[in-house]
Enzyme design. Structure first.
Site: not given
Ligand SMILES: CC(C)(COP(=O)(O)OP(=O)(O)OC[C@H]1O[C@@H](n2cnc3c(N)ncnc32)[C@H](O)[C@@H]1OP(=O)(O)O)[C@@H](O)C(=O)NCCC(=O)NCCS
Length: 364
Positions: A111, A249, A279
């Site tokens: 990215c 980004h 993204n």
């Molecule tokens: C991926 C991301 C959105 C997840 O958000 P979060 O607030 O950290 O969520 P968590 O991983 O803590 O998950 C919370 C809950 O949502 C659930 N969940 C995860 N993805 C889900 C989805 N697409 N839909 C519904 N529920 C989802 C999980 O299973 C978890 O459930 P649980 O509490 O029952 O275990 C976030 O961590 C993120 O944006 N990270 C950066 C990733 C990124 O940008 N990567 C690209 C790099 S260039």
């Protein structure tokens, strides 16, 4: 003293839209979850390859600069999704646009690829080695995703964006940058076997083993981009209030908001389009730049700040002083080949393949 003015800009987003509701037809997810956790409402899925997206963005950038492709000395394609590894995807772009006099290479910083490319292209011009450089960010991350895993597969979309850099004696273009990489965390965001690490025979046909640790990436993204921004501001003696527009980004709205808050930048000074495209990896920054220009949000002489992070984990920030022209010299009438396919139709083999691979793994 030489500088590298940005004289052309262009984007290409494919027409097929994948909404959050579309994702909820095959994943245990919802528009509510995706919107509130990421800011994303929809993203695009491409019916053509990375080089085709990159080529059209490049054609539009060349038109905006009023430049013929044969004038280019160098093409840098920032991508982690080349259509072919051998040869590079940049050579397909060169062939398509007719950049017959240009050196060409792909640059894989995921990215952060466009920000890295802007830095390298600028350095080539400022050293006197090159005069006209095309820098592209183009990616198709959805091709690699595991559509049996709901966290990672809702985040990405396809797209491309490009800029033209031209040697100038006026102080403008990229004036300072800080680039970095946390190689110790390379495993937290990886399509592990999408290279020569892949077993050539005997694996699950078409399946890529994706590892994605969202919360750790989130933390490191804020830290990496935050550190890079601080260093860039220190180098230039500027502060948050001196920045006219931040073009970050687009990975997660919460990440963008955190950075903007730290810099005390109000929403009108931050470009956000994640709701439309998700993204798009190396393409987010140049697409956001193009849209900011189209919307009249960039004025001659403005000071822009960009920052990105991605797999590697690569990260970086750059300070750009815009030149005199904020409107294109011309526009290109080229388009992608027409397609009636919906996003779900394009993705159907991937979704079925991933579900079959997940069932096969569970049965082992
Ligand atoms: C991926 C991301 C959105 C997840 O958000 P979060 O607030 O950290 O969520 P968590 O991983 O803590 O998950 C919370 C809950 O949502 C659930 N969940 C995860 N993805 C889900 C989805 N697409 N839909 C519904 N529920 C989802 C999980 O299973 C978890 O459930 P649980 O509490 O029952 O275990 C976030 O961590 C993120 O944006 N990270 C950066 C990733 C990124 O940008 N990567 C690209 C790099 S260039």
């Amino acid at each position: 003293m030489l500088y590298a003015n940005i004289t052309g800009w262009g984007k290409c987003v494919p027409p097929a839209i994948l909404t959050n509701e579309d994702l909820a037809t095959f994943l245990d997810t919802s528009d509510e979850w995706i919107s509130t956790r990421t800011g994303i409402k929809e993203r695009r899925i491409s019916h053509v390859g990375t080089a085709a997206l990159a080529s059209l963005a490049a054609e539009r950038a060349l038109a905006a600069a009023g430049m013929d492709a044969a004038e280019l000395d160098l093409v840098i394609l920032g991508t982690a999704c080349p259509d072919t590894l051998i040869p590079n995807a940049g050579s397909a772009v060169q062939d398509s646009i007719g950049a017959v006099n240009a050196a060409v290479f792909d640059l894989n910083a995921a990215c952060t690829g466009f920000v890295y490319g802007l830095s390298v292209g600028t350095a080539m011009i400022r050293s006197g080695a090159m005069k006209k450089v095309l820098v592209i960010g183009a990616d198709r991350i959805p091709y690699f995703l595991d559509y049996s895993i709901r966290d990672v597969s809702v985040l990405f979309g396809d797209g491309a964006g490009a800029v033209i850099l031209e040697a100038s004696e006026q102080e403008c273009g990229l004036l300072a940058e800080k680039l970095g990489c946390d190689g110790d965390a390379r495993d937290i965001l990886t399509a592990r076997d999408a290279g020569t690490a892949r077993e050539r025979f005997g694996g699950i046909d078409g399946y890529f083993d994706v590892n994605f640790e969202g919360q750790e990436i989130f933390k490191r993204a804020v830290r990496g981009m935050g550190q890079a921004i601080t260093e860039v501001l220190e180098k230039t003696g500027l502060q948050g209030e001196d920045i006219d527009l931040m073009v970050p980004h687009q990975a997660n709205l919460r990440i963008i908001d955190t950075l903007a808050k730290r810099l005390r930048m109000p929403p009108e000074k931050v470009v956000v389009n994640i709701e439309k495209y998700g993204n798009t990896s190396a393409a987010t920054v140049p697409i956001a730049l193009c849209e900011a220009l189209d919307e009249g949000r960039i004025k001659p002489g403005d000071t822009l700040l960009t920052a990105a992070f991605g797999a590697g984990l690569t990260w970086g920030a750059a300070l750009i002083k815009w030149g005199d022209r904020v409107t294109p010299i011309a526009t290109s009438d080229k388009e992608l080949p027409a397609s009636d396919l919906t996003a779900l139709q394009i993705m159907e083999p991937w979704i079925k393949g991933c579900q079959a691979a997940a069932a096969a793994k569970a049965a082992k």
